[in-house]
Structure formats: structure tokens, C-alpha cells
Write an enzyme that holds these catalytic residues in place. Structure first.
Site, PDB file in Angstrom:
ATOM      1  N   HIS A 145       0.959  -1.290  -0.414  1.00  0.00           N
ATOM      2  CA  HIS A 145       0.070  -0.022   0.191  1.00  0.00           C
ATOM      3  C   HIS A 145       1.229   0.938  -0.528  1.00  0.00           C
ATOM      4  O   HIS A 145      -0.011   2.332  -0.940  1.00  0.00           O
ATOM      5  CB  HIS A 145      -0.801   0.355   1.078  1.00  0.00           C
ATOM      6  CG  HIS A 145      -1.826   1.071   1.352  1.00  0.00           C
ATOM      7  ND1 HIS A 145      -3.193   1.044   1.216  1.00  0.00           N
ATOM      8  CD2 HIS A 145      -1.125   2.421   1.586  1.00  0.00           C
ATOM      9  CE1 HIS A 145      -3.784   2.517   1.876  1.00  0.00           C
ATOM     10  NE2 HIS A 145      -2.318   3.719   2.022  1.00  0.00           N
ATOM     11  N   GLU A 146       1.928   1.367   0.972  1.00  0.00           N
ATOM     12  CA  GLU A 146       2.511   2.414   0.989  1.00  0.00           C
ATOM     13  C   GLU A 146       3.427   2.725  -0.511  1.00  0.00           C
ATOM     14  O   GLU A 146       3.786   4.093  -0.453  1.00  0.00           O
ATOM     15  CB  GLU A 146       3.749   2.286   2.617  1.00  0.00           C
ATOM     16  CG  GLU A 146       2.870   2.471   3.691  1.00  0.00           C
ATOM     17  CD  GLU A 146       1.793   3.621   3.822  1.00  0.00           C
ATOM     18  OE1 GLU A 146       1.633   4.119   3.264  1.00  0.00           O
ATOM     19  OE2 GLU A 146       1.390   2.897   4.374  1.00  0.00           O
TER      20      GLU A 146
HETATM   21 ZN    ZN Z   1      -2.460   4.965   1.879  1.00  0.00          ZN
END
Ligand code: ZN
Length: 165
Positions: A145-146
Site C-alpha cells: 500500500h505504501e
Molecule cells: Zn495510504
């Protein structure tokens, strides 16, 4: 403790390709202050991860985890705190899992996102040491996600079953 402003969906800061950090830059006081402020900001908002573009810094830096129990994801296991500069990942095996995801830049929304269940990741830590390790489940999900943030991608672009929380 410095709490930074978090960019919200719609901000152009979240749509850019983040720039690589140089080895010399990692050692600077400004970089150490930024990383420390990113961790404080993530914790202040009960986040499980944060990427530099979310605090308007167009650089490849992410902070992940650092909690035993997280209020936003109480059902998820503890994830150690890791800082990754210029991070990369590849699937460890080609196995996808669906799970719920949110984002500090998209308040009030959750969605189901398919992510690799297990990944190999690498990058430099806040001291400039090279890290090369394996993560799985929620830990692996946060890293993916990051790193998406560093490529200007928000989870909502990949999610199905988006709900208000
Ligand atoms: Zn985020």
C-alpha cells in the site's frame, strides 16, 4: 513531537512519482527530522503506515507498523516499525489475498484490495543500511500500500466493495 498535515484524496501531492533519496541525504539532520515527524504523524492518527507524499514530501520514504495493537485495524496482528527509503518489493510467491484496507488520505472509507500474500522487500533504513527481507499477510499488505503511494496510486483505485466507515 511534530505532527504533519496529511494530504487528502484530490491533492496533486498524492498523484506524483516520488523521487529517489540519495545516500548522502539519508544521513542529514533534515532527513532524520522528517522521518521522526512521519512516525509521530502516523502514530497520532493511529495509522499502520505512512508514505512521504502523504505529508507533501515527494521522496521515496515509507514508515510501516510500529504497533502491538492498532485501533483502526484491531483484528490485525502486531507489525514491527520499519522505515524504508527507496523501497522495492517483488512477490515471494504468486499468491493473492483479499483484505480490507483504508488510508489516512481517504478518511472514512474502506475497501477490499487484492495484494500479494508474501513479498520480498528491500530498501535503506533511516541509518542508510540496506535491508532485504520477507514480509507476509498484513505486514506485506502495508508495504505494498505504501509503495503504491510512491507511485501516485491510492488503494481506492484498486479496491472493490468500497464502504463508508
Ligand atoms: Zn495510504
Amino acid at each position: 513531537m511534530m505532527i504533519l498535515n496529511i494530504e487528502k484524496i484530490g491533492s496533486s501531492a498524492l498523484k506524483k512519482l516520488a523521487q529517489l533519496v540519495t545516500t548522502e541525504e539519508i544521513q542529514t539532520e533534515a532527513m532524520q527530522k522528517l522521518i521522526s515527524a512521519m512516525i509521530s504523524t502516523m502514530r497520532y492518527h493511529e495509522g499502520v503506515g505512512i508514505a512521504a507524499p502523504q505529508v507533501s514530501v515527494n521522496k521515496q520514504i515509507i514508515c510501516v507498523g510500529g504497533y502491538e495493537k492498532n485501533k483502526r485495524y484491531p483484528e490485525q496482528p502486531p507489525v514491527p516499525l520499519i522505515i524504508l527509503i527507496n523501497p522495492q518489493y517483488e512477490p515471494y510467491e504468486n499468491n493473492f489475498v483479499d483484505d480490507a484496507e483504508g488510508c489516512l488520505s481517504i478518511p472514512g472509507k474502506r475497501g477490499t484490495v487484492a495484494r500479494f500474500q508474501k513479498i520480498k522487500y528491500s530498501g535503506y533504513d533511516q541509518y542508510g543500511s540496506f535491508i532485504d527481507a520477507v514480509a507476509e499477510d498484513f505486514f506485506a499488505r502495508i508495504i505494498q500500500h505504501e509503495i503504491d503511494h510512491l507511485n501516485g496510486i491510492l488503494f481506492i483505485e484498486k479496491a472493490k466493495d468500497i464502504v463508508d466507515i
